[in-house]
Scaffold this motif. Structure first.
Motif, PDB file in Angstrom:
ATOM      1  N   VAL A 197      -7.651   2.501  -3.363  1.00 21.52           N
ATOM      2  CA  VAL A 197      -7.526   1.331  -3.132  1.00 21.52           C
ATOM      3  C   VAL A 197      -8.374   0.126  -2.869  1.00 21.52           C
ATOM      4  O   VAL A 197      -8.396  -1.054  -3.402  1.00 21.52           O
ATOM      5  CB  VAL A 197      -6.291   1.183  -1.887  1.00 21.52           C
ATOM      6  N   GLN A 199      -9.185  -2.753  -5.540  1.00 25.12           N
ATOM      7  CA  GLN A 199      -8.911  -4.254  -4.636  1.00 25.12           C
ATOM      8  C   GLN A 199     -10.875  -5.496  -4.938  1.00 25.12           C
ATOM      9  O   GLN A 199     -10.269  -6.433  -5.502  1.00 25.12           O
ATOM     10  CB  GLN A 199      -9.354  -3.998  -3.310  1.00 25.12           C
ATOM     11  N   MET A 213      -3.832  -0.134  -9.403  1.00 23.95           N
ATOM     12  CA  MET A 213      -4.273   1.133  -9.050  1.00 23.95           C
ATOM     13  C   MET A 213      -3.141   2.316 -10.128  1.00 23.95           C
ATOM     14  O   MET A 213      -4.064   3.171  -9.720  1.00 23.95           O
ATOM     15  CB  MET A 213      -3.152   1.063  -7.343  1.00 23.95           C
ATOM     16  N   ILE A 221       1.058  -1.201  -0.224  1.00 28.18           N
ATOM     17  CA  ILE A 221       0.645   0.237   0.243  1.00 28.18           C
ATOM     18  C   ILE A 221       0.619   1.160   0.002  1.00 28.18           C
ATOM     19  O   ILE A 221       0.768   1.961  -0.436  1.00 28.18           O
ATOM     20  CB  ILE A 221      -1.078  -0.066   1.245  1.00 28.18           C
ATOM     21  N   ALA A 240      -2.339  -6.789   0.621  1.00 27.08           N
ATOM     22  CA  ALA A 240      -2.511  -5.442  -0.438  1.00 27.08           C
ATOM     23  C   ALA A 240      -1.219  -5.530   1.139  1.00 27.08           C
ATOM     24  O   ALA A 240      -0.840  -3.751   0.859  1.00 27.08           O
ATOM     25  CB  ALA A 240      -3.598  -4.995  -0.089  1.00 27.08           C
ATOM     26  N   GLN A 257      -1.551  -4.000  -8.766  1.00 24.71           N
ATOM     27  CA  GLN A 257      -0.844  -2.354  -9.266  1.00 24.71           C
ATOM     28  C   GLN A 257      -1.379  -2.176 -10.381  1.00 24.71           C
ATOM     29  O   GLN A 257      -1.267  -0.497 -10.468  1.00 24.71           O
ATOM     30  CB  GLN A 257       0.776  -3.123  -9.776  1.00 24.71           C
ATOM     31  N   LYS A 280       1.070   4.080  -3.207  1.00 30.38           N
ATOM     32  CA  LYS A 280       0.830   5.462  -2.321  1.00 30.38           C
ATOM     33  C   LYS A 280       1.639   6.452  -3.513  1.00 30.38           C
ATOM     34  O   LYS A 280       1.671   7.168  -3.345  1.00 30.38           O
ATOM     35  CB  LYS A 280       0.471   5.771  -1.300  1.00 30.38           C
ATOM     36  N   THR A 330      -7.428  -7.439   0.809  1.00 30.34           N
ATOM     37  CA  THR A 330      -6.937  -7.093   2.237  1.00 30.34           C
ATOM     38  C   THR A 330      -5.500  -7.216   2.429  1.00 30.34           C
ATOM     39  O   THR A 330      -4.376  -7.024   2.868  1.00 30.34           O
ATOM     40  CB  THR A 330      -7.850  -6.092   2.807  1.00 30.34           C
TER      41      THR A 330
END
Ligand code: ADP
Ligand code: MG
Ligand code: MG
Length: 252
Positions: free
Chosen positions: A124, A128, A161, A96, A138, A158, A100, A135
């Motif tokens: 996220v 997900q 995201m 995570i 992650a 990834q 970020k 989770t």
């Protein structure tokens, strides 16, 4: 979206890519197949900017931006994503936090402020769910102790995201079980849109049962020697690659 012309690249003085041509338009999925050692991973690495390779001739543009002029991190900021054949493990860096940093880095490059914490967490959550990523994974350290399937799953997370313009997926030639293949395929199918494109590198055609490519290219001895529709993948599975030995660059 991606325009590669007459690309020549070498490693340790050994010529690997020998005049490779590839045009990928937005919204398209291209598969690249070819025998071991043909230069498939080299192509991905050269486009991503790994510095062990020397580009000796040719060009590569992403959405009009000259990739070969840019540092690897700027290529990523311009929207290029390379999923590695063998993803690295980075102990001590949580997934995570890694994402970020990456997401905010891309925003900064575009002149945008960092994401608000709650917006980031929502992103996220949404992604997900989209790629069915737990989770637990992650929050773990990046790829540390992940199984092959979990690493693939993480790559797709990834990808979701970072939302790149062009994603190059370099599949491992073996060892991916059918579940891992499905994860990759479902992810690509969920994430594909009119605004992005995918280049899927694969040694076997079975992945292409799940990801239907618009074009199949054969990379042989450093060049694309044949391009065809998705059926070409089946032909390759049946006949192997040796019959292409004497082919010059041509289009089916
Ligand atoms: P593929 O992905 O199609 O199997 P690669 O791009 O990995 O092929 O490799 C193409 C050729 O480049 C092979 O002959 C391989 O041995 C050579 N090669 C790849 N990486 C290196 C390296 N780090 N040093 C020397 N030769 C390399
Ligand atoms: Mg290989
Ligand atoms: Mg390879």
């Amino acid at each position: 979206m991606l325009s590669v012309k007459n690309l020549h690249a070498s490693i340790d003085g050994k010529q690997i890519l020998k005049g490779l041509e590839l045009e990928v338009k937005a919204g398209e999925i291209h598969a690249i197949m070819g025998p071991n050692g043909a230069g498939k991973s080299t192509l991905g690495n050269v486009l991503a900017g790994r510095d062990v390779y020397e580009v000796t001739e040719g060009s590569a543009f992403l959405d009009g931006v000259d990739l070969l002029d840019l540092a690897p991190e700027d290529r990523a900021r311009e929207g290029l994503f390379l999923a590695f054949q063998y993803p690295v493990e980075i102990p001590g860096v949580s997934n995570i936090n890694f994402l970020k940093t990456a997401v905010n880095d891309i925003r900064e490059y575009k002149g945008l402020p960092p994401m608000e914490a709650k917006d980031f967490l929502q992103l996220v959550k949404d992604k997900q769910k989209l790629v069915d990523f737990s989770t637990n994974l992650a929050n773990r350290s990046l790829n540390e102790g992940f199984s092959g399937g979990e690493k693939k799953r993480n790559e797709i997370f990834q990808l979701a995201m970072l939302n790149p313009k062009l994603a190059i997926l370099d599949e491992t030639d073996s060892g991916l079980d059918i579940d891992a293949l499905r994860v990759v395929a479902d992810g690509v199918n969920q994430l594909r849109s009119e605004n992005n494109a995918f280049v899927v590198i694969t040694h076997y055609q079975r992945l292409l049962d799940y990801i239907i490519p618009d074009f199949v290219h054969v990379l042989y001895d450093g060049r694309i020697v044949k391009t065809g529709p998705k059926e070409l993948a089946l032909e390759l599975e049946e006949k192997g690659y040796d019959w292409l030995k004497d082919y010059d660059t041509q289009t089916a």
